[in-house]
Design an enzyme around this catalytic site. Structure first.
Site, PDB file in Angstrom:
ATOM      1  N   GLN A 171       0.831  -1.203   0.000  1.00  0.00           N
ATOM      2  CA  GLN A 171       0.000   0.000   0.000  1.00  0.00           C
ATOM      3  C   GLN A 171       0.869   1.258   0.000  1.00  0.00           C
ATOM      4  O   GLN A 171       1.871   1.336   0.720  1.00  0.00           O
ATOM      5  CB  GLN A 171      -0.931  -0.001   1.207  1.00  0.00           C
ATOM      6  CG  GLN A 171      -2.043  -1.017   1.110  1.00  0.00           C
ATOM      7  CD  GLN A 171      -3.058  -0.669   0.041  1.00  0.00           C
ATOM      8  OE1 GLN A 171      -3.218   0.487  -0.331  1.00  0.00           O
ATOM      9  NE2 GLN A 171      -3.747  -1.678  -0.468  1.00  0.00           N
ATOM     10  N   TYR A 186      -6.385 -13.244  -3.208  1.00  0.00           N
ATOM     11  CA  TYR A 186      -5.534 -12.157  -3.704  1.00  0.00           C
ATOM     12  C   TYR A 186      -4.722 -11.629  -2.518  1.00  0.00           C
ATOM     13  O   TYR A 186      -4.623 -10.430  -2.275  1.00  0.00           O
ATOM     14  CB  TYR A 186      -6.351 -11.036  -4.339  1.00  0.00           C
ATOM     15  CG  TYR A 186      -7.416 -11.468  -5.314  1.00  0.00           C
ATOM     16  CD1 TYR A 186      -7.115 -11.670  -6.663  1.00  0.00           C
ATOM     17  CD2 TYR A 186      -8.728 -11.677  -4.889  1.00  0.00           C
ATOM     18  CE1 TYR A 186      -8.105 -12.059  -7.564  1.00  0.00           C
ATOM     19  CE2 TYR A 186      -9.719 -12.064  -5.779  1.00  0.00           C
ATOM     20  CZ  TYR A 186      -9.408 -12.264  -7.098  1.00  0.00           C
ATOM     21  OH  TYR A 186     -10.390 -12.649  -7.984  1.00  0.00           O
ATOM     22  N   GLU A 206      -2.534 -16.392  -3.647  1.00  0.00           N
ATOM     23  CA  GLU A 206      -1.903 -15.284  -4.370  1.00  0.00           C
ATOM     24  C   GLU A 206      -1.252 -15.804  -5.646  1.00  0.00           C
ATOM     25  O   GLU A 206      -0.631 -16.875  -5.637  1.00  0.00           O
ATOM     26  CB  GLU A 206      -0.863 -14.620  -3.466  1.00  0.00           C
ATOM     27  CG  GLU A 206       0.067 -13.660  -4.140  1.00  0.00           C
ATOM     28  CD  GLU A 206      -0.662 -12.537  -4.845  1.00  0.00           C
ATOM     29  OE1 GLU A 206      -0.385 -12.328  -6.040  1.00  0.00           O
ATOM     30  OE2 GLU A 206      -1.516 -11.897  -4.217  1.00  0.00           O
ATOM     31  N   ASP A 217      -9.385  -9.314  -1.884  1.00  0.00           N
ATOM     32  CA  ASP A 217      -8.830  -7.999  -2.194  1.00  0.00           C
ATOM     33  C   ASP A 217      -8.363  -8.022  -3.648  1.00  0.00           C
ATOM     34  O   ASP A 217      -7.166  -8.057  -3.933  1.00  0.00           O
ATOM     35  CB  ASP A 217      -7.670  -7.719  -1.234  1.00  0.00           C
ATOM     36  CG  ASP A 217      -7.064  -6.344  -1.417  1.00  0.00           C
ATOM     37  OD1 ASP A 217      -7.658  -5.526  -2.125  1.00  0.00           O
ATOM     38  OD2 ASP A 217      -5.983  -6.105  -0.844  1.00  0.00           O
ATOM     39  N   CYS A 265     -10.503  -1.348  -4.698  1.00  0.00           N
ATOM     40  CA  CYS A 265      -9.819  -0.099  -5.031  1.00  0.00           C
ATOM     41  C   CYS A 265     -10.441   0.592  -6.236  1.00  0.00           C
ATOM     42  O   CYS A 265      -9.906   1.592  -6.714  1.00  0.00           O
ATOM     43  CB  CYS A 265      -8.331  -0.347  -5.268  1.00  0.00           C
ATOM     44  SG  CYS A 265      -7.966  -1.484  -6.614  1.00  0.00           S
TER      45      CYS A 265
END
Length: 448
Positions: free
Chosen positions: A268, A300, A324, A377, A404
């Site tokens: 981030q 994710y 992932e 995510d 996002c």
């Protein structure tokens, strides 16, 4: 957004190590906007997704950069290639909004020619409270149009306790990762908006003070392609020229937990974003529906930030699998979560991993999945219909979705509704001040 992310976004989610192969990035056309298009006088009506405002000229929609709803501006048409809409850049403000301010980044100001404005701070001319209100409008509109949900949204600022050194009123000093580009003369700077044109700059106000101090903006970097500035919480800031694909390890510290990752890996960008999202995910999980012995999932999952947040709330007996696509990130997640016996990290594209899970699930596993909490995510493009359908078929007790991109979130929420899962809670966060990006955390549960 859209969030988990690499040395630079884009934002944005506003931009996560984690799924480098699955996370979408904003693409930029190779050519700069036109500098000889017609100049129009426009009344700006509303904000649109993507950081531009909406006006109309002779019935045609015009997306206008560097404007605020309610203003009257003169704008130069930069792209008239589409029949349905044009794109334009404000060149003069005729009637200014009360929320207009001097741009937070002078090199991105409307006082400059559009092709010489630094990109990456498209809301920098707007007062902070109005920025957040506009982001809330975009998210509210997306929920209505794409999910059929009428819901009031408040975009929250980052708690200053999690973001030391950040000027919350100005929206500056928050970027811990910045990528600058190098032109053919060796000059360094960001790209102009919607362009591959390098704009030399003298300041980087969105960057943390540590990065501003080492940026070397006046130097020439002949032969280089890019400059990365990285300020991890667990180490000294670095300037990296043409970062190698395999980069050294760094460490980030979040709420008392340390995460290792590649220096060039996704994390981030905002100094307080990781803590903000970790706490938001913890708060979003309904404790009455949470079963630590269930087959809980972190999809994710990157280097394990959100799986770690789940463990920190519910204890070391939690069983959770982080999935992932990026193998290096998975290796880091395994190390970062190694203190919890029931935590595992697996490499795989989420859609294919879920397909294999569904095909091989016996009755016992399906029962554990039905009691599970699933955190996801996804990249800026969202999870998508196939993943949503597979998740709904597992019938988990609850899902916590970190997003996002407001439109991608709304589309997925609409699909979840079609498969019997409804939105229970929603929070939004301003993790990318002075840009249009916004991050959201939603909880979904099965319709009774």
């Amino acid at each position: 957004m859209p969030r988990a992310q690499r040395p630079a976004r884009r934002p944005a989610r506003p931009a996560r190590e984690g799924a480098a192969s699955q996370r979408g990035r904003d693409s930029r056309p190779a050519k700069a906007p036109a500098t000889d298009g017609p100049v129009l006088e426009l009344d700006v009506e509303r904000i649109a997704h993507g950081g531009v405002a909406v006006a109309r000229h002779e019935g045609r929609v015009v997306f206008v950069a560097d404007a605020i709803p309610g203003e009257r501006v003169r704008a130069r048409v930069a792209d008239a290639s589409k029949d349905r809409f044009w794109r334009a850049d404000t060149v003069e403000v005729l009637e200014a909004s009360a929320d207009r301010r001097a741009h937070a980044w002078p090199e991105a100001s409307v006082d400059r020619a559009p092709e010489r404005r630094a990109g990456g701070a498209e809301f920098g001319h707007i007062r902070m409270s109005r920025q957040r209100a506009l982001k809330a409008e975009v998210l509210t509109d997306a929920l209505s149009r794409f999910a059929g949900l009428e819901r009031d949204v408040v975009v929250e600022a980052v708690d200053p306790a999690h973001a030391p050194g950040v000027d919350a009123d100005a929206g500056t000093g928050w970027r811990t990762r910045v990528r600058l580009h190098v032109d053919r003369d060796g000059r360094v700077g960001p790209y102009a908006s919607r362009s591959h044109t390098v704009v030399p700059v003298e300041t980087l106000p969105l960057a943390t003070p540590e990065l501003q101090a080492i940026a070397r903006l006046s130097d020439r970097f002949a032969g280089a392609e890019s400059i990365d500035l990285v300020a991890p919480a667990g180490g000294a800031p670095e300037l990296v020229i043409d970062a190698p694909r395999r980069s050294p390890l760094i460490h980030e510290e979040v709420l008392g937990r340390t995460f290792r990752l590649d220096r060039g890996g996704f994390w981030q960008v905002h100094r307080g974003a990781a803590a903000t999202l970790a706490l938001a995910v913890q708060d979003a999980i309904d404790a009455d529906r949470f079963d630590p012995r269930a087959a809980n999932l972190d999809l994710y999952g990157g280097v394990g930030l959100l799986a770690g947040a789940v463990i920190d709330r519910f204890g070391e007996t939690v069983r959770i699998t982080s999935v992932e696509a990026d193998e290096r990130a998975t290796d880091h997640a395994a190390a970062n979560l190694s203190g919890t016996i029931g935590a595992h990290a697996e490499t795989g594209r989420v859609d294919r991993w879920l397909e294999r899970l569904d095909a091989g699930a016996d009755r016992l596993l399906r029962d554990r999945l039905a009691r599970a909490t699933i955190v996801l995510d996804p990249p800026r493009a969202g999870a998508g219909r196939e993943v949503v359908e597979r998740l709904a078929a597992l019938k988990p007790a609850q899902l916590v979705y970190v997003a996002c991109d407001p439109v991608a979130l709304a589309r997925d929420l609409g699909t979840f509704r079609n498969f019997g899962y409804d939105l229970e809670t929603l929070r939004a966060f301003d993790l990318f001040p002075n840009t249009h990006h916004v991050e959201a955390v939603a909880r979904l549960t099965a319709r009774v």
